[in-house]
Scaffold this active site. Sequence first.
Site, PDB file in Angstrom:
ATOM      1  N   ASP A 108      -7.371  -2.276  14.411  1.00 17.65           N
ATOM      2  CA  ASP A 108      -8.742  -2.656  14.044  1.00 17.65           C
ATOM      3  C   ASP A 108      -8.769  -3.961  13.241  1.00 17.65           C
ATOM      4  O   ASP A 108      -9.798  -4.339  12.696  1.00 17.65           O
ATOM      5  CB  ASP A 108      -9.431  -1.518  13.255  1.00 17.65           C
ATOM      6  N   HIS A 123      -6.981  -4.601  10.494  1.00 13.48           N
ATOM      7  CA  HIS A 123      -6.794  -4.479   9.046  1.00 13.48           C
ATOM      8  C   HIS A 123      -5.494  -5.126   8.582  1.00 13.48           C
ATOM      9  O   HIS A 123      -4.524  -5.205   9.332  1.00 13.48           O
ATOM     10  CB  HIS A 123      -6.868  -3.014   8.574  1.00 13.48           C
ATOM     11  N   ASP A 147       0.811  -1.218   0.000  1.00 15.24           N
ATOM     12  CA  ASP A 147       0.000   0.000   0.000  1.00 15.24           C
ATOM     13  C   ASP A 147       0.846   1.271   0.000  1.00 15.24           C
ATOM     14  O   ASP A 147       2.067   1.220   0.191  1.00 15.24           O
ATOM     15  CB  ASP A 147      -0.955  -0.007   1.208  1.00 15.24           C
ATOM     16  N   GLU A 196      -9.564  -1.606   5.511  1.00 11.57           N
ATOM     17  CA  GLU A 196     -10.257  -1.206   6.723  1.00 11.57           C
ATOM     18  C   GLU A 196     -11.582  -1.972   6.832  1.00 11.57           C
ATOM     19  O   GLU A 196     -11.991  -2.643   5.883  1.00 11.57           O
ATOM     20  CB  GLU A 196     -10.521   0.309   6.674  1.00 11.57           C
TER      21      GLU A 196
HETATM   22  C1  F6R Z   1       1.219  -0.978   5.962  1.00 13.75           C
HETATM   23  C2  F6R Z   1       0.276  -2.043   6.311  1.00 13.75           C
HETATM   24  C3  F6R Z   1      -0.520  -1.940   7.570  1.00 13.75           C
HETATM   25  C4  F6R Z   1       0.371  -2.091   8.808  1.00 13.75           C
HETATM   26  C5  F6R Z   1      -0.446  -2.041  10.089  1.00 13.75           C
HETATM   27  C6  F6R Z   1       0.402  -2.167  11.324  1.00 13.75           C
HETATM   28  O1  F6R Z   1       1.930  -1.308   4.788  1.00 13.75           O
HETATM   29  O2  F6R Z   1       0.161  -2.973   5.581  1.00 13.75           O
HETATM   30  O3  F6R Z   1      -1.492  -2.947   7.565  1.00 13.75           O
HETATM   31  O4  F6R Z   1       1.051  -3.306   8.719  1.00 13.75           O
HETATM   32  O5  F6R Z   1      -1.166  -0.836  10.126  1.00 13.75           O
HETATM   33  O6  F6R Z   1       1.289  -1.088  11.438  1.00 13.75           O
HETATM   34  P1  F6R Z   1       2.313  -1.024  12.637  1.00 13.75           P
HETATM   35  O7  F6R Z   1       3.258  -2.158  12.442  1.00 13.75           O
HETATM   36  O8  F6R Z   1       2.987   0.310  12.481  1.00 13.75           O
HETATM   37  O9  F6R Z   1       1.541  -1.162  13.904  1.00 13.75           O
END
Ligand code: F6R
Length: 264
Positions: free
Chosen positions: A137, A139, A67, A144
């Site tokens: 959450d 994701h 992403d 989301e």
């Molecule tokens: C970003 C992604 C998100 C993160 C998730 C956890 O490329 O894929 O799903 O992996 O938001 O982020 P952290 O590791 O910063 O808690």
Amino acid sequence: MLVFITKDYAELSREAARIVARAIRRKRDLRLGLATGETQLGLYRELVRIHREEGLDFARVVTFNLDEYVGLDAGQPQSFRAFMFTNFFDHVNVPVGQIHIPNGALRKDFEKTCEEYERAIQDAGGIDLQVLGIGKDGHIGFNEPASSFASRTRLKTLTAQTIEDNRRNFPPDKETPRAAITMGIGTILEAQRILLLGSGAAKARAIALAIEGPLTASVTASALQLHRDSTLLVDREAAAELRHKDYYDSALEMTRKLTPERLW
Ligand code: F6R
């Protein structure tokens, strides 16, 4: 799902890197799906170490990031592109032409760009190993709540929680992006193998719901229950709310004995 509970974040990072390194050694032209975020930093540090000290060769590896924020120019330090180069690509030998990250600098034509991203994955032959993190959450990528399990790469509005979580990476006077381009759940589920990393108490609820909760678009990581080869690497804090921890530990022990190749 193989649930692999590690003592702490350091062990989680080492195990994750071992799995990725092993996959590259077995298939030099591995198509590797990558994630950003704090959880991934230990994995990238460890992969850089293995590259330097043990000669792990990324020359034929093709990467696809999950992403990218929308509305940030590629050079902006908060972009996922910048994150990937600073923490990983600048320190290993993946040729730049083999690196794919969605283009978030766009202001229009999102559909076309997303379709092209899907096509690039397909033209490369699909993703062999997709690494994921998990949001509070639940994701994966930026899928989301209410993301369809059939979704493909597309524009996605971020939740207030995700915007808040990401605010720490932006200067106080800068607005945090409210949208992102993300691979869809359908795209992710097509990877041959999935490796999700979850660390820290703040992820305990999401991890429990993803592994032991019902399949629901409200916790998009629960879609991994539909995948035939997923490994969920979680440290003790992130595993705190799992009901069947003892079973996962004994299943891991048995896997080590009988089918150790599943841990590679
Ligand atoms: C970003 C992604 C998100 C993160 C998730 C956890 O490329 O894929 O799903 O992996 O938001 O982020 P952290 O590791 O910063 O808690």
